[in-house]
Design a protein around this motif. Structure first.
Motif, short mmCIF file in Angstrom:
data_model
loop_
_atom_site.label_atom_id
_atom_site.label_comp_id
_atom_site.label_asym_id
_atom_site.label_seq_id
_atom_site.Cartn_x
_atom_site.Cartn_y
_atom_site.Cartn_z
N LEU A 65 0.97 -1.18 0.08
CA LEU A 65 0.42 0.16 -0.03
C LEU A 65 0.68 1.69 -0.04
CD1 LEU A 65 -2.79 -1.28 2.69
CD2 LEU A 65 -3.09 -1.21 -0.24
N LEU A 66 1.90 1.58 0.41
CA LEU A 66 2.98 2.31 0.83
C LEU A 66 3.61 2.45 -0.55
CD1 LEU A 66 4.32 4.50 2.54
CD2 LEU A 66 5.71 2.81 2.84
N ALA A 67 3.74 1.32 -0.81
CA ALA A 67 4.51 1.71 -2.46
C ALA A 67 3.52 3.05 -3.39
CB ALA A 67 5.35 0.54 -3.35
N MET A 68 2.32 2.08 -3.42
CA MET A 68 1.46 3.00 -3.93
C MET A 68 0.64 4.05 -4.01
SD MET A 68 -1.36 -0.72 -4.25
CE MET A 68 -2.71 0.39 -4.97
N VAL A 69 0.92 4.26 -2.85
CA VAL A 69 0.73 5.96 -2.23
C VAL A 69 1.57 6.98 -2.34
CG1 VAL A 69 -0.08 7.45 -0.27
CG2 VAL A 69 -1.18 4.57 -0.92
N ASP A 70 2.96 6.51 -2.18
CA ASP A 70 4.30 7.16 -2.29
C ASP A 70 4.04 7.02 -3.93
OD1 ASP A 70 5.32 7.11 -0.04
OD2 ASP A 70 6.43 5.13 -0.18
N LEU A 71 3.96 6.62 -4.89
CA LEU A 71 3.80 6.21 -6.35
C LEU A 71 2.54 7.63 -6.83
CD1 LEU A 71 5.64 5.55 -8.69
CD2 LEU A 71 4.21 4.11 -8.86
N ALA A 72 1.55 7.49 -6.43
CA ALA A 72 0.66 8.52 -6.37
C ALA A 72 0.18 10.02 -6.50
CB ALA A 72 -0.77 7.88 -6.01
N THR A 73 1.33 10.34 -5.56
CA THR A 73 1.95 11.67 -4.77
C THR A 73 1.75 12.53 -5.77
OG1 THR A 73 2.97 10.53 -2.87
CG2 THR A 73 2.94 12.88 -3.04
N ALA A 74 2.83 12.71 -6.79
CA ALA A 74 2.86 12.67 -7.71
C ALA A 74 1.68 13.61 -8.29
CB ALA A 74 3.50 12.67 -8.78
N TRP A 75 0.22 13.44 -8.30
CA TRP A 75 -1.36 13.02 -8.97
C TRP A 75 -1.59 14.42 -7.72
CZ3 TRP A 75 1.62 8.91 -10.76
CH2 TRP A 75 1.92 8.93 -11.62
N VAL A 76 -1.24 14.50 -6.65
CA VAL A 76 -1.96 15.10 -5.71
C VAL A 76 -1.60 16.11 -5.92
CG1 VAL A 76 -3.08 15.22 -3.40
CG2 VAL A 76 -2.36 12.74 -4.43
N GLU A 77 -2.11 17.57 -6.08
CA GLU A 77 -1.76 18.70 -6.13
C GLU A 77 -1.52 19.61 -5.24
OE1 GLU A 77 -2.28 20.05 -10.04
OE2 GLU A 77 -0.42 18.92 -11.25
#
Length: 366
Positions: A65-77
């Motif tokens: 889950l952490l890997a997925m959340v970290d990766l998706a951070t780039a799309w949270v502005e």
């Protein structure tokens, strides 16, 4: 321990958030602070959870889950949404870290166990900080979050190779440390981590504010961070030789001098010397203090609580530092951190001296 790996390259995270990603210096500090507070919550949950779950399977779930959340951070502005998102990432990371600390606390040689932990973490931090400028050119402003996701994925690959270790109730009774000494030591750990992580969060911006370019600053941080490897190996090599109080006192003095020298960062030599002192002292002090808690309670519960306390300090340090910035001046923050280092020494003197004393001896009052 990859759950909160960003702490090892915190200046790179702050620099990215306050640089090309577009947040202010204070907002960057608040984002990493919320990430840290999420880690605190996750670590607290882990302490209660560890006896009720199979820890390898729990780590598998949380790291995925952490890997997925970290990766998706780039799309949270948006800033408010990013605060919540990184808080959630911190909770997942804290769960992993809490489980890792519970495992380490049950090992046989606490000085060497925690020293090797610091060695691994500072190695990782130096390498990432050195590579980040190039990674940002290749991958964009959010490269640091891609690094976090990669570390979580690497941990998943290593997880099957770890041996089984039962973390149930120990048959060994705790050694019943004095409550006053326990409280003093935990407060000292908290204070030291607050001051050290507060400086660590802004050390890159301190260099830039002094007129240095981003790339040399990253190189200076990475190079001096290698001294943290020597500091981490100090407990491994020396153990209890000369007594822990000697090493901890020396480390606190070096930390105070580092905080003062950073106020003169316009002189490159002093800037580099300050970072060298802090990065050498930090892992050594932390390792020795965690080893003292392990001696106080051989079941490892106090060490787990001390680890949690340390992460409270790490999470609070950037927030405190952000609140002390005055018109982009770092002087007030640096001198207050130096004062906190001094206060930590006063707090830790009695409990560390008590653990250094031979069995049956009565330690002197400070």
């Amino acid at each position: 321990m990859a759950g909160l790996a960003y702490i090892n390259f915190l200046p790179g995270v702050v620099n990215a958030l306050a640089g090309n990603i577009g947040f202010s210096d204070a907002q960057a500090g608040q984002i990493v602070a919320l990430n840290g507070y999420g880690g605190l919550l996750g670590s607290a949950i882990a302490i209660a959870l560890i006896r009720r779950v199979q820890w390898q399977y729990a780590m598998l779930t949380f790291l995925t889950l952490l890997a997925m959340v970290d990766l998706a951070t780039a799309w949270v502005e948006p800033y408010p949404l990013l605060l919540g998102w990184r808080f959630g990432a911190g909770v997942l990371g804290g769960l992993c870290v809490g489980i890792g600390l519970a495992v380490l606390a049950r090992l046989n040689d606490p000085d060497r166990a925690f020293g090797l932990l610091m060695f691994v973490q500072f190695s990782l931090g130096s390498v990432v900080i050195y590579l980040l400028p190039g990674l940002e050119i290749a991958l964009g402003a959010h490269a640091v979050f891609y690094v976090m996701a990669t570390l979580a994925a690497l941990s998943l690959m290593l997880l099957p190779f770890l041996p089984s270790l039962r973390l149930g109730t120990s048959s060994t009774e705790p050694s019943a440390p004095l409550p006053a000494n326990t409280t003093l030591l935990l407060l000292a750990i908290l204070g030291y981590q607050v001051a050290a992580s507060g400086i660590w969060a802004y050390v890159g911006l301190i260099g830039r504010d002094a007129g240095m370019a981003a790339e040399p600053v990253s190189q200076y941080i990475a190079a001096t961070g290698l001294l943290g490897l020597l500091g981490a190996m100090l407990p491994v090599i020396s153990g209890k030789r000369f007594g822990r109080l000697f090493w901890v006192t020396t480390g606190l003095a070096m930390s105070m001098v580092a905080a003062v020298l950073l106020d003169y960062a316009q002189h490159t030599v002093l800037y580099v010397a300050a970072m060298a002192l802090l990065f050498f002292a930090w892992p050594a002090v932390q390792s020795f203090l965690l080893a003292v808690t392990a001696d106080m309670d051989r079941t490892g519960r106090l060490s787990a609580i001390a680890g949690l306390t340390a992460y409270v300090g790490m999470a609070s340090g950037p927030l405190l530092a952000a609140s002390l910035l005055e018109r982009d001046s770092f002087s007030v923050m640096l001198y207050i951190c130096a004062g906190i280092f001094l206060m930590s020494f006063v707090l830790l003197f009695r409990p560390v001296q008590a653990q250094d004393a031979p069995v049956g001896a009565v330690p002197l009052s400070p």
